[in-house]
Design a protein around this motif. Structure first.
Motif, PDB file in Angstrom:
ATOM      1  N   UNK A 201      -0.906  -6.979   6.438  1.00  0.00           N
ATOM      2  CA  UNK A 201      -0.181  -6.643   7.331  1.00  0.00           C
ATOM      3  C   UNK A 201      -0.903  -5.521   6.999  1.00  0.00           C
ATOM      4  N   UNK A 202      -2.012  -4.711   7.502  1.00  0.00           N
ATOM      5  CA  UNK A 202      -2.529  -3.227   7.772  1.00  0.00           C
ATOM      6  C   UNK A 202      -1.740  -1.785   9.492  1.00  0.00           C
ATOM      7  N   UNK A 203      -2.202  -0.908   8.522  1.00  0.00           N
ATOM      8  CA  UNK A 203      -1.790   0.004   9.962  1.00  0.00           C
ATOM      9  C   UNK A 203      -1.973   1.514   9.385  1.00  0.00           C
ATOM     10  N   UNK A 204      -2.748   1.509  10.346  1.00  0.00           N
ATOM     11  CA  UNK A 204      -4.066   2.997  10.688  1.00  0.00           C
ATOM     12  C   UNK A 204      -3.720   4.468  11.092  1.00  0.00           C
TER      13      UNK A 204
ATOM     14  N   UNK B 238      -3.411   5.000  16.283  1.00  0.00           N
ATOM     15  CA  UNK B 238      -3.376   4.419  15.598  1.00  0.00           C
ATOM     16  C   UNK B 238      -3.130   2.727  15.633  1.00  0.00           C
ATOM     17  N   UNK B 239      -3.978   2.002  14.421  1.00  0.00           N
ATOM     18  CA  UNK B 239      -3.905   0.731  14.762  1.00  0.00           C
ATOM     19  C   UNK B 239      -3.241  -0.171  13.530  1.00  0.00           C
ATOM     20  N   UNK B 240      -2.451  -1.331  13.988  1.00  0.00           N
ATOM     21  CA  UNK B 240      -2.072  -2.382  13.483  1.00  0.00           C
ATOM     22  C   UNK B 240      -2.815  -3.356  13.192  1.00  0.00           C
ATOM     23  N   UNK B 241      -2.639  -3.647  11.992  1.00  0.00           N
ATOM     24  CA  UNK B 241      -3.770  -5.815  12.029  1.00  0.00           C
ATOM     25  C   UNK B 241      -2.802  -6.460  11.157  1.00  0.00           C
TER      26      UNK B 241
ATOM     27  N   UNK C  10       0.734  -1.506  -0.041  1.00  0.00           N
ATOM     28  CA  UNK C  10      -0.209  -0.097   0.004  1.00  0.00           C
ATOM     29  C   UNK C  10       1.030   1.305   0.239  1.00  0.00           C
ATOM     30  N   UNK C  11      -0.136   2.176  -0.290  1.00  0.00           N
ATOM     31  CA  UNK C  11       1.411   3.652  -0.836  1.00  0.00           C
ATOM     32  C   UNK C  11       0.901   4.431   0.456  1.00  0.00           C
ATOM     33  N   UNK C  12      -0.052   4.079   1.398  1.00  0.00           N
ATOM     34  CA  UNK C  12      -0.220   5.643   2.398  1.00  0.00           C
ATOM     35  C   UNK C  12      -0.920   6.065   2.419  1.00  0.00           C
ATOM     36  N   UNK C  13      -1.419   6.477   1.283  1.00  0.00           N
ATOM     37  CA  UNK C  13      -3.033   7.463   1.229  1.00  0.00           C
ATOM     38  C   UNK C  13      -3.794   6.790   1.856  1.00  0.00           C
ATOM     39  N   UNK C  14      -4.374   8.870   2.620  1.00  0.00           N
ATOM     40  CA  UNK C  14      -5.444   7.730   3.287  1.00  0.00           C
ATOM     41  C   UNK C  14      -5.014   7.796   4.538  1.00  0.00           C
ATOM     42  N   UNK C  15      -4.192   7.473   5.312  1.00  0.00           N
ATOM     43  CA  UNK C  15      -3.465   7.497   6.600  1.00  0.00           C
ATOM     44  C   UNK C  15      -3.156   5.558   6.878  1.00  0.00           C
ATOM     45  N   UNK C  16      -3.576   5.221   5.109  1.00  0.00           N
ATOM     46  CA  UNK C  16      -3.238   3.543   5.763  1.00  0.00           C
ATOM     47  C   UNK C  16      -2.096   3.022   4.916  1.00  0.00           C
ATOM     48  N   UNK C  17      -1.391   1.715   6.334  1.00  0.00           N
ATOM     49  CA  UNK C  17      -0.111   1.364   5.560  1.00  0.00           C
ATOM     50  C   UNK C  17      -0.900   0.178   5.526  1.00  0.00           C
ATOM     51  N   UNK C  18      -0.202  -0.688   4.124  1.00  0.00           N
ATOM     52  CA  UNK C  18      -0.239  -2.331   4.784  1.00  0.00           C
ATOM     53  C   UNK C  18       0.316  -2.888   3.185  1.00  0.00           C
TER      54      UNK C  18
END
Length: 166
Positions: free
Chosen positions: A68-71, A78-81, A32-40
């Protein structure tokens, strides 16, 4: 790869098996590119064994998806999943000029990955969302339980209506 993931990286390898047929592996990765405060990151590994029988083939597919996701949002923090899911499926298919091994393998992998994506979305993310909502809820636990009981009663009543009652 672009059709499904809007980019990403893929690798495919095949080799002959010593006693019968051949095997292969399909590797897919999308970061994921990290747009919208979401990485993954989405990684999927599909290992397939093919046993040929005349104009038929037996396919055994073992698929693993690692996610793997991180918001990080102002309202929720912050939340890691992260986690993984593995599934196995076997199928017999005809091998013809219009459905060679590559078509059969591709279709099998697409179906399996789609099912796994739906499972992750509905079960894991849905359950996580419910748990997080209940943990961060301003409502009392007794109010939530009462609402859940009422929801279940409505579902039961609606499900109990047959075609003649409608």
């Amino acid at each position: 790869m672009c059709r499904y993931f809007d980019g990403g990286v893929s690798s495919v390898y095949f080799w002959e098996l010593q006693d019968y047929g051949f095997a292969g592996i399909v590797l897919l990765k999308k970061i994921g590119d990290g747009t919208k405060n979401v990485k993954g990151c989405w990684d999927s590994i599909h290992v397939i064994e093919i046993a040929e029988r005349s104009r038929q083939a037996h396919y055994k597919l073992t698929s693993t998806v690692m996610l793997w996701l991180q918001t990080s949002k102002t309202g929720s923090g912050m939340m890691n999943l992260g986690g993984s899911l593995t599934r196995q499926v076997e199928q017999d298919s005809a091998v013809t000029d219009s459905t060679p091994h590559l078509v059969n393998i591709g279709r099998l992998i697409e179906e399996q990955e789609s099912k796994m994506r739906m499972t992750l979305n509905e079960i894991y993310f849905g359950k996580t969302k419910k748990v997080v909502s209940e943990l961060r809820s301003m409502e009392k636990a007794s109010d939530i339980r009462s609402r859940d009981v009422l929801t279940q009663e409505i579902r039961t009543a609606v499900a109990g209506r047959g075609p003649k009652d409608a």
